[in-house]
Write a protein that holds these residues in place. Structure first.
Motif, PDB file in Angstrom:
ATOM      1  N   ASN A 167      56.813  34.207  16.281  1.00  0.00           N
ATOM      2  CA  ASN A 167      57.396  33.522  17.383  1.00  0.00           C
ATOM      3  C   ASN A 167      57.049  33.503  18.965  1.00  0.00           C
ATOM      4  OD1 ASN A 167      59.859  34.247  15.228  1.00  0.00           O
ATOM      5  ND2 ASN A 167      60.255  35.928  15.673  1.00  0.00           N
ATOM      6  N   TYR A 170      54.858  30.427  17.978  1.00  0.00           N
ATOM      7  CA  TYR A 170      55.926  29.171  18.115  1.00  0.00           C
ATOM      8  C   TYR A 170      56.502  28.887  19.618  1.00  0.00           C
ATOM      9  CZ  TYR A 170      60.082  26.225  16.761  1.00  0.00           C
ATOM     10  OH  TYR A 170      60.803  25.932  16.298  1.00  0.00           O
ATOM     11  N   ARG A 171      56.866  29.644  20.173  1.00  0.00           N
ATOM     12  CA  ARG A 171      57.599  29.336  21.465  1.00  0.00           C
ATOM     13  C   ARG A 171      56.341  28.652  23.026  1.00  0.00           C
ATOM     14  NH1 ARG A 171      59.741  35.418  20.664  1.00  0.00           N
ATOM     15  NH2 ARG A 171      61.615  34.585  20.159  1.00  0.00           N
ATOM     16  N   TYR A 364      62.540  35.228   7.471  1.00  0.00           N
ATOM     17  CA  TYR A 364      63.642  34.853   9.072  1.00  0.00           C
ATOM     18  C   TYR A 364      63.973  34.792   7.673  1.00  0.00           C
ATOM     19  CZ  TYR A 364      59.874  33.845  11.716  1.00  0.00           C
ATOM     20  OH  TYR A 364      58.392  34.383  12.623  1.00  0.00           O
ATOM     21  N   SER A 368      66.308  37.323  11.516  1.00  0.00           N
ATOM     22  CA  SER A 368      66.846  36.487  13.123  1.00  0.00           C
ATOM     23  C   SER A 368      67.540  36.979  12.640  1.00  0.00           C
ATOM     24  CB  SER A 368      65.693  34.877  12.990  1.00  0.00           C
ATOM     25  OG  SER A 368      66.411  34.494  11.185  1.00  0.00           O
ATOM     26  N   VAL A 374      63.664  30.878  17.881  1.00  0.00           N
ATOM     27  CA  VAL A 374      62.151  30.867  16.338  1.00  0.00           C
ATOM     28  C   VAL A 374      63.023  29.179  15.291  1.00  0.00           C
ATOM     29  CG1 VAL A 374      62.079  32.869  16.857  1.00  0.00           C
ATOM     30  CG2 VAL A 374      63.827  32.648  15.322  1.00  0.00           C
TER      31      VAL A 374
END
Length: 388
Positions: A167, A170-171, A364, A368, A374
């Motif tokens: 995560n 990704y961010r 996920y 999540s 995300v």
């Protein structure tokens, strides 16, 4: 053997990737191998920032809507004590030097066994300590990297650990690499890979040799893994099952030579965590006349850090009545068998063409629950994002 490899660690003090093949990687050829882990403060003064990042991570320790406030309070309370722990084990965590060393050795072997994806350049990206994921990502972009493998150094997947690192990547990629210069794939779990199972089995056998032969077969092998809050486990997190799979595979390799148990360590705070607890179980075991000794195995760790060097080697031994009955098996650290196996694992991943494991989408879906910003499915990040 450990001393010989420790002498080589000075090489890793230099920035990784300055050797042969860097120019080719910058020209868009080759592959970056990024070891991802939680990290640890390399010096005592880094402890406060490390703890604040850790307790601020909602994926790891969900504290609700007041996460940031509570993280500041917990950090303030715990920093003086944790600083003393790091001072007691040599002035900081060794996880960075071991991670850099392991990544370097794996890439050296990859250059030999996987020429089609060479040169391979090693990087380390930590979630809570330097080099932080953001720092490493910027370095990847500056180096002109276009192909990278995110290699989770949590062998057993949890949304709170592996996915937290994913995560974060990704961010940050959305900010620093919005056009998708880097094409990513990930090794998101490897709980039964031979490099893990065989190395641990060898180290356990070495530890058992420290007990007299006439009692050796009755020594209890106590596997210990970092615990997690039950809030996370109850979502359907795969971590307990994958840790158990590693334990069972190791015992199969050992031909079930000894009695064994899996226990859990490093609980923090008043919330329920996964048990039984390592320290409490050890305290009970050493009291039994039928148990001549215990070998503690840090089964979810790929190198030494505070959970092994202080929590087991110091705290646990101080807490049990007969510390002479307790031996910790050596961590994976500088074992060349482990490094070679890591390279084999990456080679298999590259040849498979898979971008992530079959389990990751379900992880996920289930994990999540409280995560923000995300992806809903791994396809949104891994692979060629420029075509999405």
């Amino acid at each position: 053997m450990l001393r010989n490899f420790t002498r080589q660690l000075s090489v890793s003090a230099k920035r990784l990737g300055n050797g042969t093949g860097t120019a080719d990687v910058k020209n868009g050829k080759g592959t970056a191998i990024v070891f991802m882990n939680m990290g640890g403060p390399s010096t005592v003064p880094e402890t406060r920032d490390f703890l604040f990042r850790l307790f601020s991570d909602n994926d790891l320790i969900p504290l609700g809507p007041f996460q940031n406030i509570l993280a500041k309070f917990i950090t303030w309370r715990r920093t003086p004590m944790i600083e003393k722990y790091y001072a007691r084990i040599g002035g900081g965590s060794p996880i960075r030097k071991w991670s850099e060393f392991q990544a370097k050795k794996a890439c050296e072997r990859l250059d030999e066994i996987s020429p089609n994806t060479a040169p391979h350049k090693p990087y380390v990206a930590f979630r809570y300590a330097h080099p932080l994921t953001e720092e490493t990502l910027k370095q990847l972009l500056d180096d002109g990297i276009t192909r990278a493998v995110a290699f989770s150094q949590y062998p057993q997947f949890s949304y709170s650990t592996t996915a937290s690192s994913i995560n974060d990547l990704y961010r940050l990629s959305k900010v620093h690499d919005p056009n998708g210069q880097i094409k990513w794939s990930i090794i998101d779990r490897w709980p039964q890979h031979p490099c893990l199972i065989n190395t641990f089995a060898n180290h356990i056998n070495d530890a058992l040799l420290k007990f007299p032969e006439e009692i050796r077969k009755n020594v209890v092998i106590q596997f210990s893994a970092h615990s997690l809050p039950m809030d996370i486990i109850n979502r359907g997190d795969s971590y307990p099952a994958e840790v158990s799979a590693t334990v069972y595979a190791v015992m199969q390799k050992l031909k079930f030579s000894n009695p064994y148990r899996l226990t859990w360590q490093s609980q923090v705070g008043p919330k329920p965590w996964l048990g039984a607890q390592t320290e409490k179980t050890s305290q009970r075991l050493v009291k039994f006349d039928s148990v001549p000794g215990i070998v503690i195995v840090p089964i979810a760790f790929t190198s030494d850090h505070i959970e092994t060097l202080h929590e087991i080697d110091i705290e646990l031994k101080e807490a049990v009545e007969n510390p002479e009955k307790v031996v910790r098996c050596e961590s994976l650290n500088g074992d060349p068998l482990f490094h070679q196996g890591l390279a084999d694992l990456v080679k298999d991943h590259l040849e498979s063409g898979k971008l992530y494991s079959k389990q990751l989408p379900l992880d996920y879906n289930l994990g999540s629950v409280t995560a923000k910003n995300v992806f809903k499915h791994p396809d949104e990040f891994f692979g060629d994002r420029s075509k999405k």
